[in-house]
Design a protein around this motif. Sequence first.
Motif, PDB file in Angstrom:
ATOM      1  N   LEU A 198      31.872  -5.989 -35.185  1.00 22.39           N
ATOM      2  CA  LEU A 198      31.831  -5.080 -36.328  1.00 22.39           C
ATOM      3  C   LEU A 198      31.697  -5.849 -37.642  1.00 22.39           C
ATOM      4  CD1 LEU A 198      34.503  -2.330 -35.586  1.00 22.39           C
ATOM      5  CD2 LEU A 198      32.062  -2.009 -35.895  1.00 22.39           C
ATOM      6  N   TYR A 205      24.801  -6.380 -42.854  1.00 22.65           N
ATOM      7  CA  TYR A 205      24.359  -5.186 -43.597  1.00 22.65           C
ATOM      8  C   TYR A 205      24.313  -5.479 -45.089  1.00 22.65           C
ATOM      9  CZ  TYR A 205      23.764  -0.406 -45.120  1.00 22.65           C
ATOM     10  OH  TYR A 205      23.248   0.720 -45.704  1.00 22.65           O
ATOM     11  N   PHE A 243      27.884   0.160 -31.400  1.00 21.22           N
ATOM     12  CA  PHE A 243      28.902   1.044 -30.841  1.00 21.22           C
ATOM     13  C   PHE A 243      29.212   0.672 -29.391  1.00 21.22           C
ATOM     14  CE2 PHE A 243      29.297   5.155 -28.462  1.00 21.22           C
ATOM     15  CZ  PHE A 243      30.638   5.343 -28.715  1.00 21.22           C
ATOM     16  N   VAL A 246      31.054  -2.777 -29.127  1.00 18.77           N
ATOM     17  CA  VAL A 246      32.446  -2.713 -29.582  1.00 18.77           C
ATOM     18  C   VAL A 246      33.288  -1.930 -28.590  1.00 18.77           C
ATOM     19  CG1 VAL A 246      33.952  -1.855 -31.401  1.00 18.77           C
ATOM     20  CG2 VAL A 246      31.801  -2.941 -31.995  1.00 18.77           C
TER      21      VAL A 246
ATOM     22  N   VAL B 138      35.921   6.635 -29.468  1.00 14.81           N
ATOM     23  CA  VAL B 138      34.591   6.560 -30.075  1.00 14.81           C
ATOM     24  C   VAL B 138      34.712   6.222 -31.561  1.00 14.81           C
ATOM     25  CG1 VAL B 138      32.563   7.926 -30.725  1.00 14.81           C
ATOM     26  CG2 VAL B 138      33.502   8.121 -28.423  1.00 14.81           C
ATOM     27  N   ILE B 140      36.944   4.619 -33.158  1.00 17.72           N
ATOM     28  CA  ILE B 140      37.349   3.241 -33.438  1.00 17.72           C
ATOM     29  C   ILE B 140      36.175   2.279 -33.260  1.00 17.72           C
ATOM     30  CG2 ILE B 140      38.771   1.354 -32.527  1.00 17.72           C
ATOM     31  CD1 ILE B 140      40.941   3.456 -32.055  1.00 17.72           C
ATOM     32  N   ALA B 141      35.272   2.628 -32.323  1.00 17.32           N
ATOM     33  CA  ALA B 141      34.188   1.693 -32.005  1.00 17.32           C
ATOM     34  C   ALA B 141      32.957   1.865 -32.900  1.00 17.32           C
ATOM     35  CB  ALA B 141      33.795   1.842 -30.534  1.00 17.32           C
ATOM     36  N   ILE B 142      32.867   2.978 -33.620  1.00 20.41           N
ATOM     37  CA  ILE B 142      31.672   3.200 -34.452  1.00 20.41           C
ATOM     38  C   ILE B 142      31.836   2.504 -35.796  1.00 20.41           C
ATOM     39  CG2 ILE B 142      30.405   4.935 -35.773  1.00 20.41           C
ATOM     40  CD1 ILE B 142      30.503   6.780 -33.613  1.00 20.41           C
ATOM     41  N   PRO B 143      30.841   1.704 -36.213  1.00 19.55           N
ATOM     42  CA  PRO B 143      30.951   1.117 -37.550  1.00 19.55           C
ATOM     43  C   PRO B 143      30.830   2.208 -38.611  1.00 19.55           C
ATOM     44  CG  PRO B 143      28.878   0.481 -36.486  1.00 19.55           C
ATOM     45  CD  PRO B 143      29.638   1.289 -35.496  1.00 19.55           C
ATOM     46  N   PHE B 145      29.682   2.213 -41.545  1.00 22.38           N
ATOM     47  CA  PHE B 145      28.424   2.348 -42.282  1.00 22.38           C
ATOM     48  C   PHE B 145      27.348   3.036 -41.446  1.00 22.38           C
ATOM     49  CE2 PHE B 145      26.466  -1.365 -40.284  1.00 22.38           C
ATOM     50  CZ  PHE B 145      27.561  -2.158 -39.971  1.00 22.38           C
ATOM     51  N   TRP B 146      27.485   2.953 -40.114  1.00 19.27           N
ATOM     52  CA  TRP B 146      26.538   3.711 -39.279  1.00 19.27           C
ATOM     53  C   TRP B 146      26.845   5.204 -39.361  1.00 19.27           C
ATOM     54  CZ3 TRP B 146      26.377   5.058 -33.528  1.00 19.27           C
ATOM     55  CH2 TRP B 146      25.087   5.482 -33.162  1.00 19.27           C
ATOM     56  N   ILE B 149      25.242   6.406 -42.452  1.00 23.22           N
ATOM     57  CA  ILE B 149      23.794   6.600 -42.339  1.00 23.22           C
ATOM     58  C   ILE B 149      23.481   7.879 -41.559  1.00 23.22           C
ATOM     59  CG2 ILE B 149      21.720   5.627 -41.260  1.00 23.22           C
ATOM     60  CD1 ILE B 149      22.732   2.875 -42.053  1.00 23.22           C
ATOM     61  N   LEU B 150      24.233   8.107 -40.470  1.00 24.90           N
ATOM     62  CA  LEU B 150      24.000   9.323 -39.682  1.00 24.90           C
ATOM     63  C   LEU B 150      24.332  10.574 -40.495  1.00 24.90           C
ATOM     64  CD1 LEU B 150      25.362   8.293 -36.152  1.00 24.90           C
ATOM     65  CD2 LEU B 150      23.007   8.306 -36.974  1.00 24.90           C
ATOM     66  N   ILE B 152      24.098  10.842 -43.797  1.00 25.27           N
ATOM     67  CA  ILE B 152      23.009  11.027 -44.764  1.00 25.27           C
ATOM     68  C   ILE B 152      21.834  11.710 -44.065  1.00 25.27           C
ATOM     69  CG2 ILE B 152      21.292   9.860 -46.203  1.00 25.27           C
ATOM     70  CD1 ILE B 152      23.276   7.652 -46.684  1.00 25.27           C
ATOM     71  N   LEU B 153      21.528  11.211 -42.861  1.00 26.07           N
ATOM     72  CA  LEU B 153      20.416  11.757 -42.086  1.00 26.07           C
ATOM     73  C   LEU B 153      20.608  13.253 -41.853  1.00 26.07           C
ATOM     74  CD1 LEU B 153      17.964  10.338 -40.927  1.00 26.07           C
ATOM     75  CD2 LEU B 153      19.183  10.051 -38.778  1.00 26.07           C
ATOM     76  N   VAL B 256      31.377  -2.014 -48.062  1.00 22.37           N
ATOM     77  CA  VAL B 256      30.135  -1.750 -47.343  1.00 22.37           C
ATOM     78  C   VAL B 256      29.653  -0.319 -47.609  1.00 22.37           C
ATOM     79  CG1 VAL B 256      29.010  -1.842 -45.098  1.00 22.37           C
ATOM     80  CG2 VAL B 256      30.887  -3.378 -45.587  1.00 22.37           C
ATOM     81  N   GLN B 259      27.839   0.259 -50.724  1.00 22.61           N
ATOM     82  CA  GLN B 259      26.474  -0.244 -50.629  1.00 22.61           C
ATOM     83  C   GLN B 259      25.564   0.797 -49.967  1.00 22.61           C
ATOM     84  OE1 GLN B 259      26.030  -2.877 -52.196  1.00 22.61           O
ATOM     85  NE2 GLN B 259      24.119  -3.797 -51.554  1.00 22.61           N
ATOM     86  N   VAL B 260      26.062   1.443 -48.907  1.00 23.08           N
ATOM     87  CA  VAL B 260      25.259   2.453 -48.202  1.00 23.08           C
ATOM     88  C   VAL B 260      24.924   3.618 -49.129  1.00 23.08           C
ATOM     89  CG1 VAL B 260      25.215   4.072 -46.263  1.00 23.08           C
ATOM     90  CG2 VAL B 260      26.309   1.857 -45.993  1.00 23.08           C
ATOM     91  N   PHE B 261      25.917   4.068 -49.902  1.00 21.72           N
ATOM     92  CA  PHE B 261      25.729   5.271 -50.713  1.00 21.72           C
ATOM     93  C   PHE B 261      25.438   4.957 -52.181  1.00 21.72           C
ATOM     94  CE2 PHE B 261      27.945   6.870 -47.034  1.00 21.72           C
ATOM     95  CZ  PHE B 261      27.345   8.103 -46.815  1.00 21.72           C
TER      96      PHE B 261
END
Lengths: 268, 314
Positions: A198, A205, A243, A246, B138, B140-143, B145-146, B149-150, B152-153, B256, B259-261
Amino acid sequence: MRSLVLGAILLGVVILGSASSWILPLPDPLAMEVTERLSPPSWRHLFGTDQYGRDLLSRILRGGTVALGASVVSVGIASLIGIPIGFAAGLIGGILDEVTMRLMDALQAFPSILLAITIVAIMGPGPLNAMVAIGLVNGPVFARLARSVALSLKGRDFVLAAEALGASRLRILRYHILPNSLSYILVQASIGASTAVLAEASLSYIGLGTQPPNPSWGRMLEEARLFLDVAPWMAIFPGFAIFLTVLGFNFLGDGLRDLMDPWRRGRG
Amino acid sequence: MLKFIVRRIISLLIILWLVSFLTFLLLQVIPGDPAQLILGIEASPEALGSLRARLGLDKPWPLRYLHWLAGMMRGDMGISIRLERPVSSLIAERLPVTLSLAVMAMLIALIIAFPAGILSAVKWNSPLDYFILFASQVGIAIPSFWIGILLILTFSLYLRLLPTGGFIGWGKNPLEALRHLLLPATSLGLVTAAFLTRMLRSSMLEVLSQAYITMARAKGLAKFQVIFRHALKNALIPVATLAGVQIGFLMGGSIVIEQVFALPGLGRLLLSAVYTRDIPLIQGLVMFMTTMVVASNLLVDILYAYLDPRIRFE
């Protein structure tokens, strides 16, 4: 057991995937094909292409090498620095223990990504420097773990017996403390690997990790952010890869912990 | 209680002193001469010399450290090399953005984690429990910043409900400010929510298996009352600790996410300082952000010493 198997499967997929990027005849992850730029997933490019027409599948598989490398290098550095410090503090105790632990407190007071950014700012951006920074940041976690294990083992009968028989401190460390702490260290290594993946993605990034044109999942997401309205597929697959990796390390860590501590089994 | 607070403040001061020392020392080893960096390679030796003197670079580092530390204590954090403005006023300008982001993220995390964690523990081993556990795994494992992005999408580009980034001050238009913060705060908050949910679940399970809970149920108290009045209060202590730890995570994560937003907060300021090697600005920001985290951890400590008398008298 279930988490252990699940973690092993997920990581197996990630390892095979990044290995295949070097073995299978896939498109070159750096090769630009201007006529194919920003094309959606198709049979020719399963995951689509990016703004330079580079094949995203190849880039994601190659990016796996960076992610796995980051986890191995930073966990290696964190444990090589942290574990000896922790053992020394725990076994010798006294003023040494006091001083090192206060230092660890201070290091852990920094938000970890902030400290990593500072270290990269000093050493200069780059994939290896990012991995070293993440390793240095995670060192105190290993030091604390090693210290607490050493402290709890120090008073156990088999260590006292060895001491009574005249075993030296180093011998006790080598034959009694180290083997008995390996399982804890293994669990922490697994968790450390997941945070390293991560952290590497975050550093890449924000432009401080892997540098273009080399592929790294974090970097790919940053590029995807710019083309979100025309090429959403660019943002889907790299994130999913982070994902899964991790998740794999987390499951592995949970599984290992359950394996050592049957009482916790099934309590999630 | 007062003794407890005093003890905590003293240990906080020691930590902050060490933090300041480390921050200063770390940034001394940066290769290159700041004066050269500002004036460029064609600067005359005289100009370099006078700038070095002005920046205090001609003195040995222990003196410079003391000078910097004394300044910090008066709220003078030095002057940014690139922006040529006091670091403290740059921070004051950007702070509201980061602070609102972190506070909103924590609120979102709590709003999700409380019902999820309690339900999961109360309905232990049910499909609902498994679903919540899975969702938190799930999360805990998702970054983060991703997630950003999702989001925003989905919400900005497809549904066109919320802006993709940027910020409008609270003073100018509070509703717009809220709209601009909603997605970034959610991206950060979801990860924290996942951690807090797991902690609340396991600590509730621990408490619910205690004898006094069985007693309360046996004497005929309603289940609702037992859960909220007897169990939750005691289950909150480890959760409060974790929430304190998460403040540091939110502070770091905001770097981070800003930076994304494209949010003009402390994180973006830090990154621009890193890119331009603006050492005084980096030092000031690192010190300031870490102080904020340490101070809010102290507040959490005091809060739960208040909740749990056992901690006060340890």
